[in-house]
Structure formats: C-alpha cells, structure tokens
Scaffold this motif. Structure first.
Motif: not given
Length: 248
Positions: A149, A151, A223
């Motif tokens: 993920k 960001y 994100r």
C-alpha cells in the motif's frame, strides 16, 4: 496423523471463497468433498480430500462487486461512528465517476455485504476498497497479506534543521509499535515536505505513529495505490468499479 480442518477454513485456505461465503455455500448444498455433497455446517475434512463447488457458487461470486472510492476527510472506513458517515454512503448512482467504463450497472442491492477491505483514518484521504467478494477481502486484509500500500505523506519536522538520514533509515526499518517490530517499509522523500511510504502491513494510524517516533508531524496523508491498483484520476468523493483486468 494430519488433523482434520473445518471445511469452511479449508475452502478459504484453497482460495475458493471467504469463510462466511463457505458457510453460505455449504448450507445451500453447493459444496462437495470427494464428489459427495456436504451441507452440514461445521463439517471437517482432511487436507488430502478434494473440495469442489457447484457452478451456482461461481456464478453468484462473479456477480459480487468491488468498488474503489477516493475517500475524503471526514468519512470513516467502516461502521458509522460519533456522528461521522461511513464511506459506503458515497456509493450512489450520482457519485459514480463519469469516466468509469466498467460494464456493471449500479443497483442498491450491491450495497449489501459491501465491506471495507482495510482502514483509512477519518483524517486521511485516497484509495479505499469496498468489496462483496470474500477473496478480495482476504487478499487485502488477511493475516498473511503481503499486498503493498503506497501513501503520499506531507510532514513538518518539529526540531531544528532537517530530518537526519539515520531517522529516515529507521522509518524504513528499525521502528516498533505496540512492542512489536514493524515489517520493513520503503520510505523516501518526494520533495522538501512530502514522503512516499510503501507498507506491507496496516496497524492503526501506523504512518502517523511512525512519524511521531522520529519527530515528524503528519499534515496530510493520501493513499495512492494498493498492490497493482492505483487511485489515478478518480475525483475526491467519487467511486468506480474495479475492472476485470485490474489485479491487486
């Protein structure tokens, strides 16, 4: 001797569906073990036994949708709390991105069993995944998930000068939260006041807490990617379907 497992757990391990879906399919008589229908919840199987599902299960699963939202500040990811609306409230026909070319037609029944596959804090923005598909949820938030993920994090340093390189290295690997060492991350400067974080785990308010440990204050957090799926040009507060050729 190998111990038997709950059939629903074995089906989840095999990637056939989530445990909740497995229980539903077992109750409907859609699951066979070594060719024999098993319809009793709580049934157990040995790992060597062959588990198969009827075509109806696959057909129902294919109708389940996964939705990507560009979550604004002020919305919570999951259940409504403290007067704040959940992100699912944004999933309306009017809020669908005009440039979403997925073939699905929106219908309110798609909101049933639509759950957030991962958190995004109320004061954070960006890509949030809502899904009806237990396989997607398991892939993104299961215990053994390794999906990255990414960001973008705007920060200020609350000490004189600039963040030392040694502390940047600690952000990459060397910090602990709640008494447990964090998995290695990829953290680098994007520009003078913005860092890129790539994580393979998601503890509560993890990035904000990591930054606090090295003297950084988070001013904004967005994100922009989950695995192979990017936020892209999706406008704030709007949503689109995950397309058939996208993979997390």
């Amino acid at each position: 001797m190998t111990e038997p497992l709950r059939l629903s757990k074995r089906m989840s391990e095999l990637g056939l569906c989530s445990r909740r879906e497995a229980d539903e399919w077992i109750a409907r008589g859609w699951v066979r073990v070594d060719g024999v229908v098993v319809s009793e919840l709580g049934s157990k199987v040995f790992p060597h036994q062959r588990v198969s599902v009827e075509r109806q299960a696959a057909a129902e699963q294919s109708k389940r949708v996964t939705i990507l939202i560009n979550k604004p500040v002020g919305y919570v990811s999951g259940q409504a709390e403290d007067g704040y609306q959940p992100a699912i409230a944004l999933v309306t026909a009017a809020n669908r991105w005009a440039e979403d070319h997925a073939p699905q037609q929106f219908h309110p029944t798609q909101l049933r069993s639509l759950v957030a596959a991962g958190r995004l804090d109320i004061d954070s923005v960006g890509l949030l995944v809502l899904t009806q598909d237990g396989r997607v949820a398991k892939q993104l938030i299961g215990e053994d998930t390794s999906v990255e993920k990414e960001y973008l994090v705007r920060v200020s340093y609350n000490k004189p000068g600039k963040l030392p390189d040694s502390d940047l290295r600690r952000l990459n690997h060397g910090l602990s939260l709640d008494g447990k060492a964090l998995k290695p991350a990829k953290v680098r400067w994007q520009n003078d006041d913005q860092l890129s974080f790539i994580l393979r785990e998601g503890k509560k308010r993890q990035i904000r807490r990591m930054c606090e440990l090295v003297g950084l204050k988070v001013l904004g957090l967005k994100r922009v990617r989950i695995g192979g799926v990017k936020l892209g040009d999706l406008p704030t507060g709007q949503w689109r379907y995950l397309s058939a050729d996208e993979q997390f």
